[in-house]
Scaffold this active site. Structure first.
Site, PDB file in Angstrom:
ATOM      1  N   LYS A  14      11.461  -2.286   3.097  1.00  0.00           N
ATOM      2  CA  LYS A  14      10.935  -3.010   4.255  1.00  0.00           C
ATOM      3  C   LYS A  14      11.999  -3.118   5.340  1.00  0.00           C
ATOM      4  O   LYS A  14      11.721  -2.936   6.511  1.00  0.00           O
ATOM      5  CB  LYS A  14      10.544  -4.430   3.846  1.00  0.00           C
ATOM      6  CG  LYS A  14       9.205  -4.555   3.256  1.00  0.00           C
ATOM      7  CD  LYS A  14       8.926  -6.043   3.221  1.00  0.00           C
ATOM      8  CE  LYS A  14       7.769  -6.396   2.379  1.00  0.00           C
ATOM      9  NZ  LYS A  14       7.651  -7.858   2.288  1.00  0.00           N
ATOM     10  N   ASP A  64       5.236 -10.912   5.379  1.00  0.00           N
ATOM     11  CA  ASP A  64       4.582 -10.949   4.082  1.00  0.00           C
ATOM     12  C   ASP A  64       3.404 -10.002   4.184  1.00  0.00           C
ATOM     13  O   ASP A  64       2.677 -10.003   5.172  1.00  0.00           O
ATOM     14  CB  ASP A  64       4.105 -12.357   3.720  1.00  0.00           C
ATOM     15  CG  ASP A  64       3.732 -12.411   2.247  1.00  0.00           C
ATOM     16  OD1 ASP A  64       4.586 -12.102   1.400  1.00  0.00           O
ATOM     17  OD2 ASP A  64       2.568 -12.732   1.942  1.00  0.00           O
ATOM     18  N   PHE A 144       6.851   3.259  -0.687  1.00  0.00           N
ATOM     19  CA  PHE A 144       7.009   2.348  -1.819  1.00  0.00           C
ATOM     20  C   PHE A 144       5.648   1.748  -2.194  1.00  0.00           C
ATOM     21  O   PHE A 144       4.633   2.048  -1.569  1.00  0.00           O
ATOM     22  CB  PHE A 144       8.021   1.245  -1.490  1.00  0.00           C
ATOM     23  CG  PHE A 144       7.578   0.294  -0.402  1.00  0.00           C
ATOM     24  CD1 PHE A 144       7.621   0.673   0.932  1.00  0.00           C
ATOM     25  CD2 PHE A 144       7.115  -0.972  -0.710  1.00  0.00           C
ATOM     26  CE1 PHE A 144       7.206  -0.198   1.928  1.00  0.00           C
ATOM     27  CE2 PHE A 144       6.702  -1.860   0.285  1.00  0.00           C
ATOM     28  CZ  PHE A 144       6.749  -1.462   1.611  1.00  0.00           C
ATOM     29  N   GLY A 145       5.667   0.899  -3.193  1.00  0.00           N
ATOM     30  CA  GLY A 145       4.466   0.140  -3.579  1.00  0.00           C
ATOM     31  C   GLY A 145       3.222   1.002  -3.764  1.00  0.00           C
ATOM     32  O   GLY A 145       3.215   1.955  -4.548  1.00  0.00           O
ATOM     33  N   TYR A 146       2.178   0.654  -3.015  1.00  0.00           N
ATOM     34  CA  TYR A 146       0.879   1.297  -3.178  1.00  0.00           C
ATOM     35  C   TYR A 146       0.714   2.535  -2.281  1.00  0.00           C
ATOM     36  O   TYR A 146      -0.391   3.077  -2.179  1.00  0.00           O
ATOM     37  CB  TYR A 146      -0.242   0.288  -2.867  1.00  0.00           C
ATOM     38  CG  TYR A 146      -0.180  -0.953  -3.723  1.00  0.00           C
ATOM     39  CD1 TYR A 146      -0.873  -1.036  -4.921  1.00  0.00           C
ATOM     40  CD2 TYR A 146       0.599  -2.053  -3.350  1.00  0.00           C
ATOM     41  CE1 TYR A 146      -0.807  -2.170  -5.718  1.00  0.00           C
ATOM     42  CE2 TYR A 146       0.680  -3.195  -4.136  1.00  0.00           C
ATOM     43  CZ  TYR A 146      -0.033  -3.245  -5.318  1.00  0.00           C
ATOM     44  OH  TYR A 146       0.049  -4.367  -6.107  1.00  0.00           O
ATOM     45  N   ASP A 147       1.781   2.966  -1.621  1.00  0.00           N
ATOM     46  CA  ASP A 147       1.688   4.116  -0.706  1.00  0.00           C
ATOM     47  C   ASP A 147       1.032   5.355  -1.332  1.00  0.00           C
ATOM     48  O   ASP A 147       0.259   6.040  -0.660  1.00  0.00           O
ATOM     49  CB  ASP A 147       3.075   4.490  -0.164  1.00  0.00           C
ATOM     50  CG  ASP A 147       3.519   3.572   0.968  1.00  0.00           C
ATOM     51  OD1 ASP A 147       2.676   2.837   1.504  1.00  0.00           O
ATOM     52  OD2 ASP A 147       4.717   3.605   1.313  1.00  0.00           O
ATOM     53  N   LYS A 167       4.000   7.158   9.161  1.00  0.00           N
ATOM     54  CA  LYS A 167       3.496   5.932   8.535  1.00  0.00           C
ATOM     55  C   LYS A 167       3.737   4.732   9.465  1.00  0.00           C
ATOM     56  O   LYS A 167       2.843   3.926   9.691  1.00  0.00           O
ATOM     57  CB  LYS A 167       4.173   5.696   7.173  1.00  0.00           C
ATOM     58  CG  LYS A 167       3.702   4.403   6.528  1.00  0.00           C
ATOM     59  CD  LYS A 167       4.439   4.013   5.264  1.00  0.00           C
ATOM     60  CE  LYS A 167       4.085   2.582   4.880  1.00  0.00           C
ATOM     61  NZ  LYS A 167       4.853   2.021   3.791  1.00  0.00           N
ATOM     62  N   ARG A 173       2.534  -2.801   9.035  1.00  0.00           N
ATOM     63  CA  ARG A 173       3.838  -3.336   9.441  1.00  0.00           C
ATOM     64  C   ARG A 173       4.221  -2.801  10.816  1.00  0.00           C
ATOM     65  O   ARG A 173       4.729  -3.532  11.657  1.00  0.00           O
ATOM     66  CB  ARG A 173       4.902  -2.976   8.394  1.00  0.00           C
ATOM     67  CG  ARG A 173       6.208  -3.740   8.566  1.00  0.00           C
ATOM     68  CD  ARG A 173       7.105  -3.649   7.342  1.00  0.00           C
ATOM     69  NE  ARG A 173       6.438  -4.180   6.171  1.00  0.00           N
ATOM     70  CZ  ARG A 173       5.865  -3.418   5.231  1.00  0.00           C
ATOM     71  NH1 ARG A 173       5.936  -2.118   5.284  1.00  0.00           N
ATOM     72  NH2 ARG A 173       5.242  -3.963   4.212  1.00  0.00           N
TER      73      ARG A 173
HETATM   74  P1  IMP Z   1       5.853  -9.009  -0.079  1.00  0.00           P
HETATM   75  O1  IMP Z   1       5.428  -8.897   1.363  1.00  0.00           O
HETATM   76  O2  IMP Z   1       7.321  -9.016  -0.253  1.00  0.00           O
HETATM   77  O3  IMP Z   1       5.113 -10.077  -0.795  1.00  0.00           O
HETATM   78  O4  IMP Z   1       5.428  -7.667  -0.798  1.00  0.00           O
HETATM   79  C1  IMP Z   1       4.152  -7.194  -0.695  1.00  0.00           C
HETATM   80  C2  IMP Z   1       3.890  -6.071  -1.665  1.00  0.00           C
HETATM   81  O5  IMP Z   1       2.747  -5.390  -1.164  1.00  0.00           O
HETATM   82  C3  IMP Z   1       4.998  -5.024  -1.756  1.00  0.00           C
HETATM   83  O6  IMP Z   1       5.911  -5.294  -2.779  1.00  0.00           O
HETATM   84  C4  IMP Z   1       4.180  -3.769  -2.064  1.00  0.00           C
HETATM   85  O7  IMP Z   1       3.875  -3.703  -3.431  1.00  0.00           O
HETATM   86  C5  IMP Z   1       2.906  -4.014  -1.274  1.00  0.00           C
HETATM   87  N1  IMP Z   1       3.062  -3.445   0.082  1.00  0.00           N
HETATM   88  C6  IMP Z   1       3.276  -4.104   1.255  1.00  0.00           C
HETATM   89  N2  IMP Z   1       3.421  -3.233   2.267  1.00  0.00           N
HETATM   90  C7  IMP Z   1       3.315  -2.009   1.714  1.00  0.00           C
HETATM   91  C8  IMP Z   1       3.408  -0.691   2.257  1.00  0.00           C
HETATM   92  O8  IMP Z   1       3.649  -0.450   3.448  1.00  0.00           O
HETATM   93  N3  IMP Z   1       3.239   0.305   1.363  1.00  0.00           N
HETATM   94  C9  IMP Z   1       3.000   0.107   0.046  1.00  0.00           C
HETATM   95  N4  IMP Z   1       2.933  -1.075  -0.512  1.00  0.00           N
HETATM   96  C10 IMP Z   1       3.086  -2.144   0.315  1.00  0.00           C
END
Ligand code: IMP
Length: 185
Positions: A14, A64, A144-147, A167, A173
């Site tokens: 992030k 968030d 990352f995450g759900y990308d 992206k 974001r």
């Molecule tokens: P937080 O905002 O730190 O609570 O994290 C939100 C979670 O949502 C992340 O750890 C990811 O698993 C997911 N997430 C948020 N933004 C993205 C993104 O841009 N790509 C993929 N996953 C995301």
């Protein structure tokens, strides 16, 4: 003009995305972890930004974000980061795909709330949303995450198959950060 931005995050991905979007500004992470127990993205962002100890001339920023899936009633939502343990892309996406195996409606949205704390004590919140669909399987290795399972509307690639700049141009974001940029410039 306050030029240093302090970002409340422990998430390097992030921080990199925020740094890329706010080029020309000094962007520093505060590395402070805050328990995200709010019911909304906005509430969590405000809680995180309030945890930043600002020095004169600094602006605090906290985001968030998460994924809301229609056929799961908006889950994982504010629990997106804690949806699987450990929260690797493989675990997060794998669990999501398993839960969605009977879902014909693949619609989903990424949501991002950014809270901005100003040196005068004021706080503002901006929001960005990107709509799309959940793919049938994981594709791509970027991000990352759900990308790897999120296909934004109007595209064939998942976020994980896109270049970071692409992206950022369309993401939740990216959209929220452009609003942030307008406010702080
Ligand atoms: P937080 O905002 O730190 O609570 O994290 C939100 C979670 O949502 C992340 O750890 C990811 O698993 C997911 N997430 C948020 N933004 C993205 C993104 O841009 N790509 C993929 N996953 C995301």
């Amino acid at each position: 003009m306050a030029s240093e931005i302090i970002v409340a995050t422990t998430n390097e991905h992030k921080l990199r995305e925020i740094g890329q979007m706010l080029k020309g500004r000094r962007v520093t992470g505060n590395g402070i972890w805050v328990k995200e127990n709010g019911k909304t993205f906005e509430a969590n962002a405000i809680k995180k930004v309030k945890a930043i100890k600002l020095k004169p001339g600094q602006i605090g920023v906290a985001d968030d974000s998460g994924l809301m899936v229609d056929c799961l009633g908006g889950s994982p939502g504010v629990r997106s980061a804690r949806f699987a343990d450990p929260p690797t892309p493989k675990n997060l996406c794998g669990k999501l795909l398993r839960l969605m195996k009977d879902c014909r409606n693949r619609n989903a949205s990424f949501v991002c709330a950014i809270a901005i704390a100003f040196p005068n004590g004021g706080i503002r919140v901006v929001k960005g949303i990107v709509h799309g669909k959940i793919a049938d399987k994981m594709r791509g290795h970027s991000g990352f995450g759900y990308d790897p399972v999120f296909i934004p509307t109007g595209y064939r690639q998942t976020f994980a198959e896109m270049a970071p700049a692409e992206k950022n141009r369309i993401s939740h974001r990216g959209r929220a950060l452009r609003k942030l940029k307008e406010i702080i410039s």
